[in-house]
Scaffold this motif. Structure first.
Motif, mmCIF file in Angstrom:
data_model
loop_
_atom_site.group_PDB
_atom_site.id
_atom_site.type_symbol
_atom_site.label_atom_id
_atom_site.label_comp_id
_atom_site.label_asym_id
_atom_site.label_seq_id
_atom_site.Cartn_x
_atom_site.Cartn_y
_atom_site.Cartn_z
ATOM 1 N N GLY A 76 -11.009 6.658 27.153
ATOM 2 C CA GLY A 76 -9.927 5.888 27.822
ATOM 3 C C GLY A 76 -9.629 4.629 27.454
ATOM 4 O O GLY A 76 -8.507 4.001 27.015
ATOM 5 N N LYS A 77 -10.844 3.674 27.518
ATOM 6 C CA LYS A 77 -10.731 2.349 27.310
ATOM 7 C C LYS A 77 -10.437 2.361 25.567
ATOM 8 O O LYS A 77 -9.715 1.286 25.465
ATOM 9 C CB LYS A 77 -11.805 1.597 27.518
ATOM 10 C CG LYS A 77 -11.968 1.487 29.320
ATOM 11 C CD LYS A 77 -13.295 1.190 29.617
ATOM 12 C CE LYS A 77 -13.572 0.981 31.015
ATOM 13 N NZ LYS A 77 -14.800 0.704 31.483
ATOM 14 N N ALA A 78 -11.133 2.949 24.889
ATOM 15 C CA ALA A 78 -10.756 2.850 23.422
ATOM 16 C C ALA A 78 -9.524 3.329 23.222
ATOM 17 O O ALA A 78 -8.811 2.605 22.142
ATOM 18 C CB ALA A 78 -11.930 3.644 22.720
ATOM 19 N N ALA A 79 -9.112 4.192 23.703
ATOM 20 C CA ALA A 79 -7.637 4.819 23.438
ATOM 21 C C ALA A 79 -6.466 3.556 23.802
ATOM 22 O O ALA A 79 -5.572 3.390 22.962
ATOM 23 C CB ALA A 79 -7.342 6.041 24.077
ATOM 24 N N ASP B 124 1.754 7.460 27.999
ATOM 25 C CA ASP B 124 0.342 7.244 28.188
ATOM 26 C C ASP B 124 -0.402 5.897 28.100
ATOM 27 O O ASP B 124 -1.155 5.691 28.734
ATOM 28 C CB ASP B 124 -0.348 8.319 26.863
ATOM 29 C CG ASP B 124 0.053 9.639 26.722
ATOM 30 O OD1 ASP B 124 0.581 10.061 27.732
ATOM 31 O OD2 ASP B 124 -0.858 10.269 25.834
ATOM 32 N N LEU B 125 0.195 5.029 27.198
ATOM 33 C CA LEU B 125 -0.127 3.616 27.177
ATOM 34 C C LEU B 125 0.184 2.944 28.290
ATOM 35 O O LEU B 125 -0.734 2.321 29.106
ATOM 36 C CB LEU B 125 0.945 2.850 26.031
ATOM 37 C CG LEU B 125 0.575 1.468 25.954
ATOM 38 C CD1 LEU B 125 -0.938 0.869 25.651
ATOM 39 C CD2 LEU B 125 1.523 1.003 24.975
ATOM 40 N N LEU B 126 1.327 3.253 29.144
ATOM 41 C CA LEU B 126 1.555 2.643 30.323
ATOM 42 C C LEU B 126 0.816 3.044 31.601
ATOM 43 O O LEU B 126 0.009 2.264 32.277
ATOM 44 C CB LEU B 126 2.821 3.006 30.841
ATOM 45 C CG LEU B 126 4.062 2.278 29.841
ATOM 46 C CD1 LEU B 126 5.430 2.968 30.293
ATOM 47 C CD2 LEU B 126 4.120 0.889 30.143
ATOM 48 N N ILE B 127 0.253 4.463 31.530
ATOM 49 C CA ILE B 127 -0.539 4.948 32.648
ATOM 50 C C ILE B 127 -2.017 4.579 32.250
ATOM 51 O O ILE B 127 -2.761 3.874 33.360
ATOM 52 C CB ILE B 127 -0.514 6.353 32.565
ATOM 53 C CG1 ILE B 127 0.775 6.759 33.559
ATOM 54 C CG2 ILE B 127 -1.605 6.915 33.459
ATOM 55 C CD1 ILE B 127 1.233 8.174 33.530
ATOM 56 N N LEU B 128 -2.376 4.482 31.039
ATOM 57 C CA LEU B 128 -4.008 3.886 30.928
ATOM 58 C C LEU B 128 -3.910 2.446 31.138
ATOM 59 O O LEU B 128 -4.779 1.872 31.734
ATOM 60 C CB LEU B 128 -4.286 3.904 29.325
ATOM 61 C CG LEU B 128 -4.171 5.459 28.769
ATOM 62 C CD1 LEU B 128 -4.472 5.628 27.365
ATOM 63 C CD2 LEU B 128 -5.389 6.159 29.414
ATOM 64 N N ALA B 129 -2.913 1.682 30.766
ATOM 65 C CA ALA B 129 -2.918 0.197 31.067
ATOM 66 C C ALA B 129 -2.864 -0.051 32.613
ATOM 67 O O ALA B 129 -3.497 -0.957 33.185
ATOM 68 C CB ALA B 129 -1.602 -0.361 30.323
ATOM 69 N N ALA B 130 -2.133 0.876 33.532
ATOM 70 C CA ALA B 130 -2.227 0.561 34.768
ATOM 71 C C ALA B 130 -3.470 0.959 35.396
ATOM 72 O O ALA B 130 -3.796 0.382 36.559
ATOM 73 C CB ALA B 130 -1.252 1.654 35.472
#
Length: 107
Positions: free
Chosen positions: A81-84, A11-17
């Motif tokens: 999503g930005k907050a997460a 989740d973290l990797l995809i949000l960051a991408a």
């Protein structure tokens, strides 16, 4: 890299991408590979279900577009999503520093 090492971090990797802007699923896969120096070679069958789940959770939004005669679904971070992403980054920083302290080089 073994797939089980990525569990809990996708989740973290995809949000960051997606932080740099909207892109379609295959571009997310390419970004993860490129930004990791080729370490993350994730199959579509791993990434697309995460994209769909994050969208259902309200962390991503998507829309269909037409490019060169092909329909593509483009994903973008929502405000949630930005907050997460920020929260998960903080958690990752604490976790990775603690792991490094435990498994780091011994004198």
């Amino acid at each position: 890299m073994r797939g089980e090492l990525l569990k809990g971090h996708l989740d973290l990797l995809i949000l960051a991408a997606l932080e740099s802007g909207p892109c379609h699923g295959y571009a997310v896969i390419e970004a993860l590979s490129e930004q990791s120096g080729g370490v993350f070679q994730l199959p579509e069958g791993t990434v697309y279900p995460v994209l769909h789940r994050l969208e259902k959770q309200g962390l991503l939004s998507s829309r269909w577009s037409q490019t060169s005669g092909r329909r593509r679904r483009t994903y973008r971070l929502t405000r949630s999503g930005k907050a997460a992403l920020g929260s998960q980054r903080r958690d990752w920083s604490i976790f990775s520093q603690a792991v490094a302290a435990v498994v780091g080089a011994r004198s």
